[in-house]
Design an enzyme around this catalytic site. Structure first.
Site, mmCIF file in Angstrom:
data_model
loop_
_atom_site.group_PDB
_atom_site.id
_atom_site.type_symbol
_atom_site.label_atom_id
_atom_site.label_comp_id
_atom_site.label_asym_id
_atom_site.label_seq_id
_atom_site.Cartn_x
_atom_site.Cartn_y
_atom_site.Cartn_z
ATOM 1 N N GLY A 160 -62.975 -8.985 1.223
ATOM 2 C CA GLY A 160 -63.625 -10.219 0.811
ATOM 3 C C GLY A 160 -62.917 -10.959 -0.300
ATOM 4 O O GLY A 160 -63.517 -11.793 -0.984
ATOM 5 N N LYS A 181 -61.535 -14.399 2.545
ATOM 6 C CA LYS A 181 -61.806 -15.783 2.163
ATOM 7 C C LYS A 181 -60.790 -16.757 2.755
ATOM 8 O O LYS A 181 -61.101 -17.926 2.972
ATOM 9 C CB LYS A 181 -61.786 -15.895 0.624
ATOM 10 C CG LYS A 181 -62.949 -15.178 -0.060
ATOM 11 C CD LYS A 181 -64.273 -15.841 0.225
ATOM 12 C CE LYS A 181 -65.378 -15.332 -0.684
ATOM 13 N NZ LYS A 181 -65.732 -13.926 -0.416
ATOM 14 N N ASP A 195 -71.842 -17.183 -1.082
ATOM 15 C CA ASP A 195 -71.288 -16.989 -2.420
ATOM 16 C C ASP A 195 -70.262 -18.064 -2.750
ATOM 17 O O ASP A 195 -69.632 -18.640 -1.854
ATOM 18 C CB ASP A 195 -70.641 -15.608 -2.534
ATOM 19 C CG ASP A 195 -69.567 -15.380 -1.482
ATOM 20 O OD1 ASP A 195 -69.783 -15.785 -0.326
ATOM 21 O OD2 ASP A 195 -68.508 -14.801 -1.808
ATOM 22 N N ASP A 196 -70.093 -18.319 -4.027
ATOM 23 C CA ASP A 196 -69.038 -19.198 -4.549
ATOM 24 C C ASP A 196 -69.070 -20.585 -3.911
ATOM 25 O O ASP A 196 -68.061 -21.109 -3.428
ATOM 26 C CB ASP A 196 -67.660 -18.560 -4.340
ATOM 27 C CG ASP A 196 -67.541 -17.214 -5.022
ATOM 28 O OD1 ASP A 196 -68.366 -16.924 -5.914
ATOM 29 O OD2 ASP A 196 -66.637 -16.434 -4.664
ATOM 30 N N TYR A 242 -75.456 -13.941 -6.897
ATOM 31 C CA TYR A 242 -75.236 -12.577 -6.421
ATOM 32 C C TYR A 242 -75.013 -11.573 -7.534
ATOM 33 O O TYR A 242 -74.678 -10.413 -7.275
ATOM 34 C CB TYR A 242 -74.061 -12.541 -5.438
ATOM 35 C CG TYR A 242 -72.757 -13.113 -5.960
ATOM 36 C CD1 TYR A 242 -71.938 -12.396 -6.821
ATOM 37 C CD2 TYR A 242 -72.332 -14.376 -5.573
ATOM 38 C CE1 TYR A 242 -70.747 -12.908 -7.284
ATOM 39 C CE2 TYR A 242 -71.136 -14.909 -6.028
ATOM 40 C CZ TYR A 242 -70.345 -14.170 -6.881
ATOM 41 O OH TYR A 242 -69.156 -14.688 -7.334
ATOM 42 N N ASP A 247 -57.946 -10.286 -7.258
ATOM 43 C CA ASP A 247 -57.530 -11.615 -6.803
ATOM 44 C C ASP A 247 -57.633 -12.678 -7.889
ATOM 45 O O ASP A 247 -57.155 -13.794 -7.711
ATOM 46 C CB ASP A 247 -58.324 -12.049 -5.567
ATOM 47 C CG ASP A 247 -59.838 -11.989 -5.766
ATOM 48 O OD1 ASP A 247 -60.286 -11.545 -6.834
ATOM 49 O OD2 ASP A 247 -60.567 -12.380 -4.830
ATOM 50 N N ASN A 254 -64.797 -4.061 -2.713
ATOM 51 C CA ASN A 254 -63.910 -5.192 -2.421
ATOM 52 C C ASN A 254 -62.661 -4.982 -3.272
ATOM 53 O O ASN A 254 -62.621 -5.374 -4.431
ATOM 54 C CB ASN A 254 -64.604 -6.512 -2.783
ATOM 55 C CG ASN A 254 -63.729 -7.720 -2.524
ATOM 56 O OD1 ASN A 254 -62.991 -7.769 -1.552
ATOM 57 N ND2 ASN A 254 -63.805 -8.707 -3.410
#
Length: 698
Positions: free
Chosen positions: A25, A56, A132-133, A177, A243, A271
Site C-alpha cells: 500500500g 498507490k 485514505d489520503d 484512519y 515511502d 505495509n
C-alpha cells in the site's frame, strides 16, 4: 499460526480467522508480479494468510479506478490471484476511488461495481474500499444527498458489499484512519461514530494506530477505537513503511505492539518498505509475533528495559529472521539475480563473458598481486546492517553507540590537542570508533559480493550512503586526533559533491529554524528537555527579564549604569526587534530560559548607542548576535543548536559575517563562543576596555 481465542473476540469481531500478512500500500514503484508470487511463498512458509493489493501508483487501483483492466492486465491479475490460492494466501483486491468519486451519482456507483465484478471474475473473493489520503470536502451534489462525508462513504461501501454477496473478507479504510486525525478525539469523532453505527457488521475497518506511523500501539488505544467502531480493527501497520523518506530503510524487528493485542484485533497487515527484498525482516518478525500466544504462555523471554512482553522478544525474532535471511543472501536462484562468475557454484555449466573457453585460469606469479577473493557475508554483518537501518523512532544499538561516541569525541577534542587527564581515554575511544567505522566498510564490501544480487540492488543506495557518511565521520575524528591533515571533504571551499549530502531537500531543511531538533539521537549530556522555537513579539518581556537578570549578575554589586552599552543591548532590552527569521527562544519545563537574536544590519543599533565602528568591520561582519542563557541551562547543546540555526538564517539573508560583543566579566559566554571554534577575536577601534568582539565569516 496459533489463533487467538475467537470466543473472546466474538462481541466485536464476529466470525472469521485472524487476518495476518502484508499490504502493498505504499507510494512508489509497485512490486512485480514475480515478487508478489515470491511473497506468497514466504507467507505460506511463515504462517501468514493475507495479501492486500493496494499499490498507490497502480493507475487502475487509484487514479483511474473506473477503467477496466485490459486483456494482458487481466491475465496477470488472474495468475496472481491463482498463485495466492496455491499458497493458501487470501488475495484481497483494494480499490481507492476517493480522489474524484461523486458518491451521489448512480453511474459512479455502477462503475465501481463493474470494476469489482471484473476482478471477481479473475477469481478474487475478498475486497477492500480505501478512502485514505483524500480531501474531506464533498462536492455540492454530495452535500445535498448526504449529511456528512462519513455517511457518503458508508452508504457506498455497504451497497458494494451487498452487491458482491457479502464477502467473508471485506475491508474499509476510513479517511480518519488514525487517532491523530480524529477531531476532537477518537471517542468524540463524529466521523468514526458514524462509521461504527452505520457500517454493516460484516465489514472490517483498517486502522494505523495513534499516528500514521505509530511508534507504539497499546491495548488501551485499541479498546478505545473498538468501542467507537463497534468492532475490532485490522491494523494497517506502517512501522516499516519508508515511502516518506528516500534515505531511510527499516530492517528492525516488529516491536512495541504487545501480544496482548492479538485477542483485541481482527488482524494485522504490515505495509513495509517500498523495496521488496529488504522486507524479509519486517514480514518474518511479524509472522513470529502473530504466532506468539496472547496469554498464558510460559515466560521464555529475557526481560530487559525495553522488553516487557512475556510471549515475544523482538531481539530473538530479529535474530531468527536475520539467520534465515543470510541463507537467502547466499543463494543465487532469486529473481533476476545472476552473480559474478567467480562467485557461482562449481556446477554452473556456462561462464558468461568467457571469450576463450580453452584458456586456462589466470594464476598470479611470484611477486604479483594475488587474486581478489570475496569474503563471505556473515550473520554479524546482517545484525550491523539492521542496527544501522533499524526503525522509524529508534536506531539500533550499534548505531546509537557510534553517535554517542562521535559526540563525546567531538566535545572532548581538547583532550586530543593537548595532554590532559582524558587524553588516553580519548585516544582509546577514538580507536574504538574507528574500528566500528571499519566494520561498516567491511560489511559493505561483503554485502557487495553476496551471491544474491537482487537483494543487493535493493540495498545498494542505502549502504553506499551510510558508508559515505561513516567515512566522513571517521576522517573528522582522525583530524581531531592529529593523525591526518583535515579532510578536503570536510574543510575545502570546493568539496566533492559527496561532501554535502541531501541535495535541494537537504538545503531546505538546513535553512529551517527547527532543523535537527527531531533527530533520533539526543545529544548528551541532556539534563533536561528543551524546546527551541521562533521568537515572537509576546516574548519581549521575558527576554528583557533574562537580559536584566544576567546583566545584574555579571556586574555584581556595581551599579548597572557603570556598564558600557553593547550594540546588541537594544535587541535584548526589546528596544529593537530582531530581523525576520532571526530570533529563537529556548524553553524548558519551567518556562523561557534563553534566547538568540540577531540583526542582519548592525549599523542602526551601533548608531543608537553612538558607537563609532569602521566601515571595513561592518563590511566584513555586518550582522550582530545576542545570545543569553539562564544559569540553570547547564547543557551547551541547545545554545549550539540555536547559534547554528541563527547563523543559517543570517547567511540566507545575504550577510557575509556576524559578530557578538561580550563583556570581559562574562566568562561563561566567552568560553562558549571560544569552544564553538568558528568565532574568533576581532580588533575594533574605539571599543571600551571592558568589551571584546568575537566574529565569524559566513
Amino acid at each position: 499460526m496459533s489463533k487467538p481465542d475467537s470466543t473472546k473476540r466474538q462481541p466485536v469481531t464476529g466470525t472469521g480467522r485472524f487476518i495476518s500478512g502484508v499490504v502493498e500500500g505504499f507510494y512508489g514503484r509497485p512490486w512485480t508480479m514475480e515478487q508478489r508470487t515470491e511473497l506468497f511463498k514466504r507467507e505460506q512458509k511463515w504462517g501468514l494468510n493475507t495479501y492486500l493489493y493496494a499499490p498507490k501508483d497502480d493507475y487502475k487501483h487509484r487514479m483511474y479506478w473506473r477503467d477496466l483492466y485490459a486483456a494482458e492486465e487481466a491475465e496477470q491479475l488472474t495468475s496472481l490471484i491463482s498463485a495466492a490460492k496455491q499458497h493458501d494466501v487470501e488475495f484481497v483486491y483494494a480499490i481507492s476511488p476517493g480522489l474524484d468519486i461523486t458518491f451521489s451519482n448512480p453511474k459512479e456507483v455502477a462503475a465501481l461495481k463493474r470494476k469489482l465484478d471484473q476482478v471477481k471474475e479473475f477469481g478474487c473473493r475478498s475486497f477492500s474500499l480505501l478512502f485514505d489520503d483524500i480531501e474531506t470536502e464533498m462536492c455540492p451534489a454530495d452535500k445535498q444527498a448526504f449529511s456528512s462525508f462519513a455517511h457518503a462513504q458508508v452508504a457506498i461501501t455497504n451497497e458494494v458489499y451487498m452487491h458482491l454477496g457479502e464477502p467473508e473478507v471485506f475491508l474499509f479504510c476510513p479517511t480518519d484512519y488514525c487517532a491523530v486525525f480524529c477531531t476532537p478525539s477518537v471517542t468524540q469523532s463524529s466521523y468514526l461514530n458514524t462509521v461504527g453505527e452505520k457500517l454493516l457488521p460484516g465489514i472490517d475497518v483498517l486502522w494505523t494506530g495513534p499516528k500514521v506511523v505509530s511508534h507504539k500501539i497499546s491495548v488501551e488505544s485499541i479498546e478505545e477505537v473498538s468501542s467507537v467502531l463497534k468492532r475490532a480493527p485490522v491494523i494497517w501497520d506502517n512501522i516499516h513503511a519508508n515511502d516518506y523518506d528516500p534515505q531511510r530503510l527499516f530492517l528492525g524487528p516488529y516491536k512495541d505492539r504487545p501480544t496482548d493485542l492479538i485477542p483485541k484485533l481482527k488482524g494485522v497487515l504490515t505495509n513495509p518498505n517500498c523495496e521488496f527484498y529488504p522486507n524479509f525482516v519486517a514480514v518474518h518478525t511479524l509472522a513470529t509475533w502473530c504466532k506468539a500466544p496472547a496469554e498464558g504462555a510460559p515466560r521464555d523471554v529475557e526481560m530487559g528495559d525495553e522488553e516487557q512482553d512475556p510471549c515475544y522478544s523482538p531481539q530473538k525474532a530479529l535474530n531468527l529472521a536475520l539467520t534465515d535471511w543470510l541463507e537467502e543472501f547466499m543463494s543465487t536462484d532469486q529473481l533476476g539475480g545472476p552473480c559474478h562468475p567467480r562467485l557461482k557454484k562449481e556446477s554452473s555449466e556456462e561462464e558468461p563473458m568467457q571469450t576463450d573457453m580453452g584458456e586456462s585460469p589466470y594464476i598470479p606469479g611470484p611477486g604479483e598481486n594475488p587474486l581478489y577473493t570475496a569474503e563471505p557475508l556473515t550473520l554479524d554483518d546482517l545484525k550491523l546492517l539492521s542496527d544501522l537501518f533499524y526503525l522509524p523512532y529508534e536506531h539500533g544499538t550499534t548505531a546509537r553507540t557510534m553517535l554517542q561516541e562521535l559526540d563525546w569525541l567531538k566535545n572532548q577534542s581538547q583532550a586530543a590537542a593537548a595532554e590532559t587527564d582524558k587524553t588516553a581515554e580519548w585516544c582509546s575511544r577514538a580507536q574504538q570508533f574507528d574500528n566500528m567505522c571499519e566494520a561498516v566498510v567491511q560489511m559493505f564490501n561483503r554485502l557487495s559480493n553476496a551471491p544474491n544480487r537482487s537483494i543487493l540492488y535493493d540495498l545498494y543506495n542505502y549502504i553506499c550512503d551510510i558508508k559515505s557518511g561513516v567515512g566522513l565521520a571517521r576522517a573528522y575524528v582522525k583530524t581531531l586526533g592529529g593523525h591526518s591533515q583535515p579532510s578536503a571533504q570536510l574543510l575545502n571551499d570546493d568539496p566533492e559533491p559527496w561532501g554535502f549530502r541531501g541535495g535541494l531537500s537537504g538545503e531546505f531543511q538546513r535553512m529551517l529554524p527547527g532543523h535537527g531538533n527531531r533527530d533520533l539521537f539526543r545529544h548528551p549530556p541532556m539534563t533536561a528537555v528543551y524546546c527551541i522555537r521562533p521568537y515572537c513579539p509576546e516574548d519581549k518581556p521575558e527576554v528583557e527579564r533574562i537580559f536584566r537578570e544576567m546583566q545584574k549578575a555579571g556586574e555584581g554589586n556595581s551599579a548597572l549604569m557603570a556598564q558600557s552599552p553593547l550594540i546588541s543591548d537594544g535587541l535584548s532590552a526589546g528596544e529593537i526587534s530582531p530581523s525576520p527569521l532571526c530570533g529563537l527562544i529556548l524553553e524548558d519545563d519551567l518556562g523561557l530560559c534563553g534566547y538568540a537574536l540577531a540583526l542582519t544590519d548592525a549599523k542602526p543599533a551601533a548608531a543608537k548607542i553612538q558607537r563609532a565602528v569602521s566601515g571595513s568591520v561592518f563590511e566584513e561582519f555586518p550582522s550582530v548576535i545576542a545570545l543569553e542563557m539562564l544559569p540553570r541551562v547547564t547543557d551547551p547543546s541547545p545554545a549550539k543548536r540555536m547559534i547554528g540555526q541563527l547563523l543559517s538564517s543570517i547567511r540566507s539573508s545575504g550577510s557575509r559575517g556576524a559578530f557578538c560583543e561580550l563583556r570581559q566579566s562574562n566568562r561563561r559566554m566567552l568560553d562558549f563562543y571560544s569552544k564553538l571554534g568558528s568565532f574568533k577575536l576581532v580588533q575594533m577601534d574605539g571599543l571600551p576596555q571592558d568589551i571584546l568582539v568575537m566574529a565569524t565569516s559566513l
